[in-house]
Structures are given as C-alpha cells and as structure tokens.
Design a protein around this motif. Structure first.
Motif, PDB file in Angstrom:
ATOM      1  N   TYR A 138       0.850  -1.186   0.000  1.00 52.79           N
ATOM      2  CA  TYR A 138       0.000   0.000   0.000  1.00 52.79           C
ATOM      3  C   TYR A 138       0.890   1.243   0.000  1.00 52.79           C
ATOM      4  O   TYR A 138       2.112   1.131   0.093  1.00 52.79           O
ATOM      5  N   ARG A 139       0.286   2.401  -0.060  1.00 53.60           N
ATOM      6  CA  ARG A 139       1.033   3.657   0.009  1.00 53.60           C
ATOM      7  C   ARG A 139       0.748   4.314   1.353  1.00 53.60           C
ATOM      8  O   ARG A 139      -0.066   5.222   1.468  1.00 53.60           O
ATOM      9  N   GLY A 140       1.384   3.799   2.392  1.00 49.98           N
ATOM     10  CA  GLY A 140       1.236   4.374   3.717  1.00 49.98           C
ATOM     11  C   GLY A 140       0.433   3.502   4.664  1.00 49.98           C
ATOM     12  O   GLY A 140      -0.309   2.598   4.257  1.00 49.98           O
ATOM     13  N   MET A 141       0.605   3.807   5.969  1.00 47.23           N
ATOM     14  CA  MET A 141      -0.074   3.017   6.990  1.00 47.23           C
ATOM     15  C   MET A 141      -1.569   3.285   7.041  1.00 47.23           C
ATOM     16  O   MET A 141      -2.350   2.409   7.428  1.00 47.23           O
ATOM     17  N   GLY A 142      -2.006   4.484   6.637  1.00 45.39           N
ATOM     18  CA  GLY A 142      -3.431   4.802   6.679  1.00 45.39           C
ATOM     19  C   GLY A 142      -4.274   3.877   5.827  1.00 45.39           C
ATOM     20  O   GLY A 142      -5.174   3.197   6.348  1.00 45.39           O
ATOM     21  N   PRO A 143      -4.024   3.819   4.513  1.00 46.93           N
ATOM     22  CA  PRO A 143      -4.815   2.909   3.675  1.00 46.93           C
ATOM     23  C   PRO A 143      -4.603   1.442   4.021  1.00 46.93           C
ATOM     24  O   PRO A 143      -5.511   0.622   3.880  1.00 46.93           O
ATOM     25  N   LEU A 144      -3.399   1.100   4.473  1.00 45.58           N
ATOM     26  CA  LEU A 144      -3.136  -0.277   4.907  1.00 45.58           C
ATOM     27  C   LEU A 144      -4.047  -0.651   6.062  1.00 45.58           C
ATOM     28  O   LEU A 144      -4.708  -1.703   6.043  1.00 45.58           O
ATOM     29  N   THR A 145      -4.107   0.207   7.076  1.00 42.40           N
ATOM     30  CA  THR A 145      -4.935  -0.071   8.245  1.00 42.40           C
ATOM     31  C   THR A 145      -6.410  -0.137   7.866  1.00 42.40           C
ATOM     32  O   THR A 145      -7.155  -1.007   8.344  1.00 42.40           O
ATOM     33  N   ALA A 146      -6.839   0.768   6.995  1.00 43.21           N
ATOM     34  CA  ALA A 146      -8.245   0.780   6.575  1.00 43.21           C
ATOM     35  C   ALA A 146      -8.641  -0.529   5.910  1.00 43.21           C
ATOM     36  O   ALA A 146      -9.731  -1.063   6.164  1.00 43.21           O
ATOM     37  N   ASP A 147      -7.750  -1.083   5.090  1.00 41.85           N
ATOM     38  CA  ASP A 147      -8.110  -2.305   4.357  1.00 41.85           C
ATOM     39  C   ASP A 147      -8.018  -3.559   5.210  1.00 41.85           C
ATOM     40  O   ASP A 147      -8.766  -4.517   4.970  1.00 41.85           O
ATOM     41  N   VAL A 148      -7.143  -3.588   6.200  1.00 40.91           N
ATOM     42  CA  VAL A 148      -7.149  -4.763   7.079  1.00 40.91           C
ATOM     43  C   VAL A 148      -8.354  -4.702   8.007  1.00 40.91           C
ATOM     44  O   VAL A 148      -8.955  -5.730   8.349  1.00 40.91           O
ATOM     45  N   LEU A 149      -8.784  -3.489   8.376  1.00 37.93           N
ATOM     46  CA  LEU A 149     -10.016  -3.345   9.155  1.00 37.93           C
ATOM     47  C   LEU A 149     -11.223  -3.784   8.339  1.00 37.93           C
ATOM     48  O   LEU A 149     -12.162  -4.388   8.868  1.00 37.93           O
ATOM     49  N   GLY A 150     -11.196  -3.466   7.044  1.00 33.85           N
ATOM     50  CA  GLY A 150     -12.325  -3.823   6.180  1.00 33.85           C
ATOM     51  C   GLY A 150     -12.306  -5.246   5.672  1.00 33.85           C
ATOM     52  O   GLY A 150     -13.265  -5.693   5.034  1.00 33.85           O
ATOM     53  N   GLY A 151     -11.222  -5.959   5.928  1.00 30.04           N
ATOM     54  CA  GLY A 151     -11.135  -7.348   5.481  1.00 30.04           C
ATOM     55  C   GLY A 151     -10.676  -7.510   4.051  1.00 30.04           C
ATOM     56  O   GLY A 151     -10.658  -8.626   3.527  1.00 30.04           O
ATOM     57  N   GLN A 152     -10.270  -6.411   3.382  1.00 31.21           N
ATOM     58  CA  GLN A 152      -9.759  -6.523   2.014  1.00 31.21           C
ATOM     59  C   GLN A 152      -8.407  -7.250   1.999  1.00 31.21           C
ATOM     60  O   GLN A 152      -8.048  -7.878   1.006  1.00 31.21           O
ATOM     61  N   ILE A 153      -7.655  -7.125   3.073  1.00 34.48           N
ATOM     62  CA  ILE A 153      -6.454  -7.940   3.269  1.00 34.48           C
ATOM     63  C   ILE A 153      -6.593  -8.647   4.611  1.00 34.48           C
ATOM     64  O   ILE A 153      -7.364  -8.225   5.476  1.00 34.48           O
ATOM     65  N   GLN A 154      -5.833  -9.715   4.775  1.00 34.94           N
ATOM     66  CA  GLN A 154      -6.056 -10.561   5.948  1.00 34.94           C
ATOM     67  C   GLN A 154      -5.211 -10.208   7.151  1.00 34.94           C
ATOM     68  O   GLN A 154      -5.634 -10.427   8.286  1.00 34.94           O
ATOM     69  N   MET A 155      -4.030  -9.663   6.926  1.00 34.13           N
ATOM     70  CA  MET A 155      -3.163  -9.359   8.074  1.00 34.13           C
ATOM     71  C   MET A 155      -2.138  -8.310   7.685  1.00 34.13           C
ATOM     72  O   MET A 155      -1.923  -8.025   6.501  1.00 34.13           O
ATOM     73  N   ALA A 156      -1.484  -7.751   8.704  1.00 38.77           N
ATOM     74  CA  ALA A 156      -0.445  -6.743   8.478  1.00 38.77           C
ATOM     75  C   ALA A 156       0.262  -6.468   9.789  1.00 38.77           C
ATOM     76  O   ALA A 156      -0.286  -6.705  10.877  1.00 38.77           O
ATOM     77  N   PHE A 157       1.472  -5.970   9.687  1.00 40.38           N
ATOM     78  CA  PHE A 157       2.154  -5.389  10.834  1.00 40.38           C
ATOM     79  C   PHE A 157       1.854  -3.900  10.815  1.00 40.38           C
ATOM     80  O   PHE A 157       2.048  -3.235   9.791  1.00 40.38           O
ATOM     81  N   ILE A 158       1.384  -3.358  11.946  1.00 40.18           N
ATOM     82  CA  ILE A 158       1.145  -1.928  12.056  1.00 40.18           C
ATOM     83  C   ILE A 158       1.652  -1.447  13.416  1.00 40.18           C
ATOM     84  O   ILE A 158       1.868  -2.237  14.333  1.00 40.18           O
ATOM     85  N   ALA A 159       1.854  -0.137  13.536  1.00 40.56           N
ATOM     86  CA  ALA A 159       2.362   0.434  14.779  1.00 40.56           C
ATOM     87  C   ALA A 159       1.403   0.154  15.926  1.00 40.56           C
ATOM     88  O   ALA A 159       0.180   0.184  15.754  1.00 40.56           O
ATOM     89  N   ILE A 160       1.963  -0.082  17.109  1.00 41.05           N
ATOM     90  CA  ILE A 160       1.117  -0.458  18.241  1.00 41.05           C
ATOM     91  C   ILE A 160       0.153   0.648  18.638  1.00 41.05           C
ATOM     92  O   ILE A 160      -0.978   0.377  19.038  1.00 41.05           O
ATOM     93  N   ALA A 161       0.573   1.917  18.494  1.00 41.61           N
ATOM     94  CA  ALA A 161      -0.326   3.015  18.849  1.00 41.61           C
ATOM     95  C   ALA A 161      -1.546   3.048  17.936  1.00 41.61           C
ATOM     96  O   ALA A 161      -2.629   3.463  18.348  1.00 41.61           O
ATOM     97  N   VAL A 162      -1.362   2.614  16.686  1.00 43.06           N
ATOM     98  CA  VAL A 162      -2.478   2.537  15.731  1.00 43.06           C
ATOM     99  C   VAL A 162      -3.304   1.282  15.982  1.00 43.06           C
ATOM    100  O   VAL A 162      -4.542   1.311  15.933  1.00 43.06           O
ATOM    101  N   ALA A 163      -2.634   0.186  16.285  1.00 46.83           N
ATOM    102  CA  ALA A 163      -3.316  -1.097  16.428  1.00 46.83           C
ATOM    103  C   ALA A 163      -4.139  -1.198  17.706  1.00 46.83           C
ATOM    104  O   ALA A 163      -5.246  -1.762  17.710  1.00 46.83           O
ATOM    105  N   ALA A 164      -3.615  -0.687  18.809  1.00 46.99           N
ATOM    106  CA  ALA A 164      -4.205  -0.943  20.121  1.00 46.99           C
ATOM    107  C   ALA A 164      -5.697  -0.600  20.217  1.00 46.99           C
ATOM    108  O   ALA A 164      -6.484  -1.428  20.716  1.00 46.99           O
ATOM    109  N   PRO A 165      -6.143   0.578  19.782  1.00 41.05           N
ATOM    110  CA  PRO A 165      -7.582   0.871  19.898  1.00 41.05           C
ATOM    111  C   PRO A 165      -8.455  -0.111  19.123  1.00 41.05           C
ATOM    112  O   PRO A 165      -9.532  -0.501  19.591  1.00 41.05           O
ATOM    113  N   HIS A 166      -8.008  -0.524  17.936  1.00 45.87           N
ATOM    114  CA  HIS A 166      -8.800  -1.457  17.124  1.00 45.87           C
ATOM    115  C   HIS A 166      -8.813  -2.857  17.743  1.00 45.87           C
ATOM    116  O   HIS A 166      -9.819  -3.560  17.665  1.00 45.87           O
ATOM    117  N   VAL A 167      -7.701  -3.238  18.346  1.00 47.82           N
ATOM    118  CA  VAL A 167      -7.638  -4.539  19.022  1.00 47.82           C
ATOM    119  C   VAL A 167      -8.569  -4.548  20.230  1.00 47.82           C
ATOM    120  O   VAL A 167      -9.341  -5.496  20.446  1.00 47.82           O
TER     121      VAL A 167
END
Length: 339
Positions: free
Chosen positions: A200-229
């Motif tokens: 992807y082009r940046g963590m923003g669209p990457l995070t959006a698509d793993v949240l939406g299920g368009q991709i199955q997994m990813a490594f993302i920053a913990i500060a970004v991941a924690a609220p969604h987890v």
C-alpha cells in the motif's frame, strides 16, 4: 559479571556485554541526576532547525513536535521543526548531511534511514559516514494483526494455517521496502511460510483495508493497532519487540510464541551532519536527554507506545552500523530489487 540489558533495550543482548554499555548506563545515571539548562556557544539567539525527512502528521513528526518545546528550553534556543518528505526520506536526509557543521541544524530519522541503502541504488550520501548520530529517542513495537475472519487466534495457529494453505493468505504493508514490509518478510522467513504481499502507500490505507477485510493481516504500529484490538475490530497475533508493551500487556511477543530470533522495533533518532564538533554533539545529546526526561515529553511518548532510550553518541553510531547490515540481510531475504 555479565551486564544484562535493560528491560526495554533497543540493542541486542550481546551489545550490552562490552564497555560501551557501561558507558551508556553511566551517562544515563549522570544525566538523570542532573539536568541543567544547556546553552550554545554560538548563535543562541537563532532557532535550531530540526529537519525531518517525513511529512507532517507522521509518527516521526509527532515525536519531533512533542520533543521540540522541551528541547528548546534545555538548549536555551527555539526549535523549529521543518518537514522535507520525498523519495523515502532521501530528500530530507540530503538536507541534513549538507547542513552547516555548527549545530544549527539537526535531523530526526527512523528505520528508513538504515533501510534505504539496500532499497535504492543511487543515494547521494552514505547512511553511516555522512551523519553524526546524536542519540536515540526510543523504540516502539509493531503488532501483527489479523482481520477477525482469519481462523487463527495466535501465532502458532496462524503459522499452521499458512502452512496448510501455501499462498492462500495475504498480508499488506505500507509499501515495498518499508519497515512494515520487512517486518512481515522477517516473519515469513523465520516461520517458513508462503504468504502473498500486497503493498500500500502508507499506513493509513493499509490499516483501513485490514479493518475492512480486504487484506487478511499486516504489521502496524502499536499506537495505531491498540484501539482497534481493544474494540475487537482486529485480532492481535503477536508483538514484534523483545518485551511486552503496556499498551497491550496481554499480547505475547513473537519470540514467546515460537520465533525466538524475531525482534524488530520502529525507532526514532536524532542526528547531525558528519563532522559535527564534539562540543556540539555533547550539547545536543544532553539537551535531548534532558528534554526526554521531562514529564510532559516522557508521558506523551509512553502513551504512543515508545520504550524510551537515550544512549550516548558512540553507542548510537554503533547501532546505526549494525542496523544497516541487518536491514540489508532482510531486504535480500525479501527478494526486493534495488530501485
């Protein structure tokens, strides 16, 4: 007696068995006991330019904005943060290496600085020889997250699923050759699994698509991941660092779950151009240490998931040299071709 690394050490255990580690700990003790206001011999009335080779709003930019006011007080001169994004950080870093060698310009860099030599053919500077490392600010772990539809609750189950269906699973990254791409490739290599990469082009669209299920997994920053987890929107599989994080205290590390050699953090460091006089290096180092120790900076960075570190310049330089080599090996494992 063997010196043990601190609990949140940015450096591997072997690094702490030599005299450099003892100097690091001694410097930490001295700086922690006394943090006087620091002044600059020349140009104290002029702002210190902190050049960032990243865009405004990025993780590194956030650290710089938090650090700036306290650093300005410690150095008795204002700090002006300047963003020069582009070419994976090469544009802004080129400005840092060409800056005057008088301490009037410093820079703040991250993992990309040591990755770029293995990703780009024609970089107009040497990532080690053309800078003066000042100190690290700290490190923050990444989280391997999966969409809840993935039938795996932990790392062992994910590895088993991937081995049962070679090539069927996919992971996203923030772009080819980025640290999030290399974090995933390190997992693929160590777990010996076949998982498809989708950049992807940046963590923003990457995070959006793993949240939406368009991709199955990813490594993302913990500060970004924690609220969604915590909200149940993503499933946390494993932590990339050597120790657990207060942001997700129940999440085991990758090493705890069967990949003993897996350790990879995102980090931020302060640097200057090569040839910076020792007196200016020491002023900058003590200024950053003093700023990071202030409650407002410390608490803000801890809230972002940072494990705070302030090793002295010689230890920081050794870390940079080591990381250039380690990232070169990861890039080679990933099969990336130089751009």
């Amino acid at each position: 007696m063997t010196t043990q690394p601190p609990a949140h050490s940015l450096f591997p255990p072997s690094f702490h068995r030599d005299g450099m580690a003892r100097r690091t700990l001694l410097a930490a003790a001295v700086a922690g006991a006394v943090a006087p206001a620091l002044t600059w011999a020349q140009g104290a009335d002029k702002p210190l330019r902190m050049v960032l080779p990243v865009s405004a709003g990025s993780g590194v930019d956030g650290v710089a904005r938090v650090l700036g006011p306290s650093l300005g007080k410690a150095l008795a001169r204002p700090v002006v943060v300047e963003n020069y994004p582009g070419a994976g950080g090469i544009t802004g870093t080129s400005m840092i290496v060409k800056a005057p060698k008088d301490g009037s310009v410093l820079g703040m860099v991250s993992n990309n600085h040591v990755v770029n030599p293995s990703v780009f053919k024609n970089i107009p500077y040497d990532a080690v020889d053309d800078i003066t490392p000042i100190t690290m600010i700290g490190a923050t772990p990444f989280v391997l997250v999966a969409h809840p539809s993935v039938a795996a609750r932990n790392l062992r189950e994910l590895i088993a699923l991937a081995k049962a269906q070679p090539g069927a699973l996919n992971y996203g990254s923030s772009g080819n050759g980025t640290i999030l791409h290399l974090a995933a490739e390190m997992f693929v290599h160590e777990a010996q699994v076949d998982i498809k990469h989708i950049p992807y082009r940046g963590m923003g669209p990457l995070t959006a698509d793993v949240l939406g299920g368009q991709i199955q997994m990813a490594f993302i920053a913990i500060a970004v991941a924690a609220p969604h987890v915590k909200a149940g929107a993503l499933r946390a599989i494993g932590l990339s660092s050597s120790v657990r994080s207060p942001l997700l205290p129940d999440l085991p590390t990758m090493a705890e779950q069967g990949l003993p050699h897996y350790v990879l953090d995102g980090w931020v460091a302060v640097v200057g151009p090569a040839g910076l006089p020792k007196a200016e290096v020491e002023r900058a180092y003590q200024g950053v240490r003093s700023a990071v120790a202030t409650p407002e900076v410390r608490d803000a960075l801890l809230a972002q998931g940072y494990q705070l570190q302030s090793p002295p310049p010689d230890a920081t330089a050794a870390f940079f040299r080591s990381e250039v080599g380690r990232m070169a090996r990861l890039v080679k494992q990933s099969g990336l071709k130089l751009d």
